[in-house]
Design an enzyme around this catalytic site. Structure first.
Site, PDB file in Angstrom:
ATOM      1  N   PRO A   1      -6.869   3.718   4.024  1.00 55.86           N
ATOM      2  CG  PRO A   1      -5.618   5.550   3.554  1.00 55.86           C
ATOM      3  CD  PRO A   1      -6.879   4.917   4.288  1.00 55.86           C
TER       4      PRO A   1
ATOM      5  CE  LYS B   1      -9.101   6.686  -0.711  1.00 54.71           C
ATOM      6  NZ  LYS B   1      -9.385   5.433  -0.083  1.00 54.71           N
TER       7      LYS B   1
ATOM      8  CG  ASN C   1       2.197  -7.400  -3.872  1.00 58.31           C
ATOM      9  OD1 ASN C   1       2.439  -7.423  -4.863  1.00 58.31           O
ATOM     10  ND2 ASN C   1       2.771  -8.342  -3.137  1.00 58.31           N
TER      11      ASN C   1
END
Length: 217
Positions: free
Chosen positions: A104, A135, A199
């Site tokens: 990530p 995560k 986004n």
């Protein structure tokens, strides 16, 4: 007539067996490599399965268990290949120590200056990514570019453009949670939530490199 049908069944059985042998022992291919078995070989095994089944039915002298075994042996590589392609995301990432560890990453560009609070902001953002996406933080990467030339709606008032990239864990719930946390962190620098874009991109393992290879291996 019955003898003739049985004779034809024998011929079909032999043709099916020859077709199967010409394919090679593809059912011995490991599941992780099944996707690399040539399509031509897969087609041959499908033909072999059909021939063995038709031949067995024509002869009428083969047990259901044996016929089922022949059919399964021929179609198993097809199932393995399909499972390999569809279940790629469930394969443990190459080069990772922690099970399920992925990549990530959070990128933030803003037209405000974070000053001496920038590193604290980045560390807080790193924890926010780990908590929101579920995560391990040891694999979270954060990049912040402050003081950038950015306008929003024709105005240079405080705003921010953010991008999140992850292997999985990109969904409505997680995206909303992370957007909220990032907005709260930026609010401390007078960036309003209605001037922040975040986004989200969910990448496949073969499209992310790490430790000298991709997460797909």
């Amino acid at each position: 007539m019955q003898r003739k049908t049985a004779s034809h069944g024998t011929i079909i059985l032999l043709l099916g067996a020859l077709c199967l042998l010409s394919c090679g022992p593809a059912w011995l291919v490991p599941a992780g490599m099944a996707g690399s078995v040539p399509r031509q070989m897969m087609s041959q095994q499908a033909v072999a399965a059909s021939a063995l089944t038709v031949g067995a039915l024509a002869r009428g002298r083969i047990s259901g268990a044996l016929m089922g075994g022949c059919f399964a042996a021929c179609l198993l590589p097809l199932l393995l290949a399909r499972g390999s392609r569809m279940g790629m995301a469930s394969v443990a990432p190459f080069g990772c120590i922690e099970d399920g560890a992925t990549d990530p990453s959070l990128f933030i560009q803003t037209n405000v200056n974070l000053g001496d609070k920038k590193m604290d902001f980045m560390k807080a953002a790193s924890k926010a990514v780990a908590e929101s996406l579920g995560k391990p933080e040891s694999y979270v990467a954060v990049s912040v570019q402050d003081g950038q030339d950015i306008i929003w709606g024709g105005s240079d008032a405080p705003c921010a453009l953010c991008k999140v990239i992850s292997l999985g864990s990109i969904n409505k719930e997680n995206n909303g949670a992370l957007t909220k946390k990032v907005s709260e962190l930026l609010a401390e620098f007078d960036v309003p939530p209605n001037r922040i874009y975040v986004n989200f991109f969910d990448l496949e393992r073969q499209n992310v490199g790490y430790n000298g290879a991709t997460f797909a291996g």
